[in-house]
Design an enzyme around this catalytic site. Structure first.
Site, PDB file in Angstrom:
ATOM      1  N   LYS A  14     -35.932 -11.511  41.793  1.00 55.28           N
ATOM      2  CA  LYS A  14     -36.068 -12.967  41.833  1.00 55.28           C
ATOM      3  C   LYS A  14     -37.449 -13.307  42.391  1.00 55.28           C
ATOM      4  CE  LYS A  14     -32.664 -16.444  43.193  1.00 55.28           C
ATOM      5  NZ  LYS A  14     -31.685 -16.719  44.253  1.00 55.28           N
TER       6      LYS A  14
HETATM    7  C1  E4P Z   1     -29.859 -19.700  43.667  1.00 55.50           C
HETATM    8  O1  E4P Z   1     -30.140 -18.608  43.261  1.00 55.50           O
HETATM    9  C2  E4P Z   1     -29.989 -20.136  45.059  1.00 55.50           C
HETATM   10  O2  E4P Z   1     -29.648 -19.036  45.866  1.00 55.50           O
HETATM   11  C3  E4P Z   1     -29.050 -21.240  45.459  1.00 55.50           C
HETATM   12  O3  E4P Z   1     -28.248 -21.670  44.391  1.00 55.50           O
HETATM   13  C4  E4P Z   1     -29.671 -22.326  46.252  1.00 55.50           C
HETATM   14  O4  E4P Z   1     -28.686 -23.270  46.602  1.00 55.50           O
HETATM   15  P1  E4P Z   1     -28.828 -24.297  47.825  1.00 55.50           P
HETATM   16  O5  E4P Z   1     -29.640 -25.440  47.354  1.00 55.50           O
HETATM   17  O6  E4P Z   1     -27.425 -24.701  48.123  1.00 55.50           O
HETATM   18  O7  E4P Z   1     -29.489 -23.548  48.946  1.00 55.50           O
END
Ligand code: E4P
Length: 221
Positions: free
Chosen positions: A83
């Site tokens: 990522k």
């Molecule tokens: C996605 O890969 C992220 O880890 C996640 O969905 C972020 O979500 P949040 O806005 O609740 O932190």
């Protein structure tokens, strides 16, 4: 639509995986920081429990660091998706890692143009964060519609991974649009299973069974 769990919590991962619900996992440094113990052990364990894609995030902000970290993360398992953030260096790393056969998830996507560029760079997944857009008074789900429309005009092969999901209605809306993946906090997946009529219906069935048993003490199913 594939369902990923958005967590580094092993207990939750095992729980939903045992129900056959999980196609993959997404993590990020914030999610890892919520768990006790060594994050390396958690990342290793997750890649073993889950057969599908497991997104593990780099923390370097420049290209060479992302490349090094991406390759190290990939050593946890063949199902690791690296990522990277939606930045110029992130896109460069996306292009290089993808060219080397390492799948990439470009994260922190907040506009259709960012999604388009990530797809052009060879991303396997783009992660638009809808909840964070809703939080600032924008329409996160509208972004998913726009990305879906753009991707359906071309053959990028990039999947739309709807992230930052806050509640079950987000999931229904993402499915109606035809998003490829939703990544869910465990609490949202828990809520999706429940309905008050299911609970009441089961209570009634069990109460009636008790009545039957009162008249037929030896009865068994
Ligand atoms: C996605 O890969 C992220 O880890 C996640 O969905 C972020 O979500 P949040 O806005 O609740 O932190």
């Amino acid at each position: 639509m594939k369902i990923f769990l958005d967590t580094a919590n092993l207990e939750s991962i095992k729980k939903f995986n045992d129900m056959g619900l999980l196609d993959g996992i997404t993590t990020n440094p914030s999610l890892l920081s919520k768990e006790k113990g060594n994050p390396k052990d958690a990342m290793e364990e997750i890649t073993k429990i889950i057969k599908g894609d497991v997104s593990l995030e780099v923390v370097s902000t420049e290209y060479s660091g992302m490349m090094e970290e991406g390759k190290r993360l990939r050593e946890y398992g063949d199902n690791v998706v690296v990522k990277v953030p939606m930045t110029p260096d992130g896109l460069k790393a996306c292009k290089s890692l993808s060219s080397e056969g390492i799948p990439v998830n470009v994260t922190l996507i907040f506009s259709p143009n960012q999604a388009l560029l990530a797809a052009k760079s060879g991303a396997k997944y783009v992660s638009p964060f809808i909840g964070r857009l809703d939080d600032i008074g924008e329409d996160g789900m509208h972004l998913i519609k726009e990305i879906k429309e753009i991707f359906s005009n071309y053959n990028f092969g990039t999947e739309i991974l709807v992230a930052s999901i806050r509640h079950p209605v987000h999931v229904i809306d993402a499915a109606k649009i035809g998003a490829d993946v939703v990544t869910l906090p465990p609490a949202v997946l828990d809520k999706m299973m429940k309905h008050p009529l299911t609970k009441i219906g089961l209570e009634n069935f069990l109460a009636d069974w008790e009545k039957l048993k009162a008249g037929n003490p030896d009865i068994k199913i």
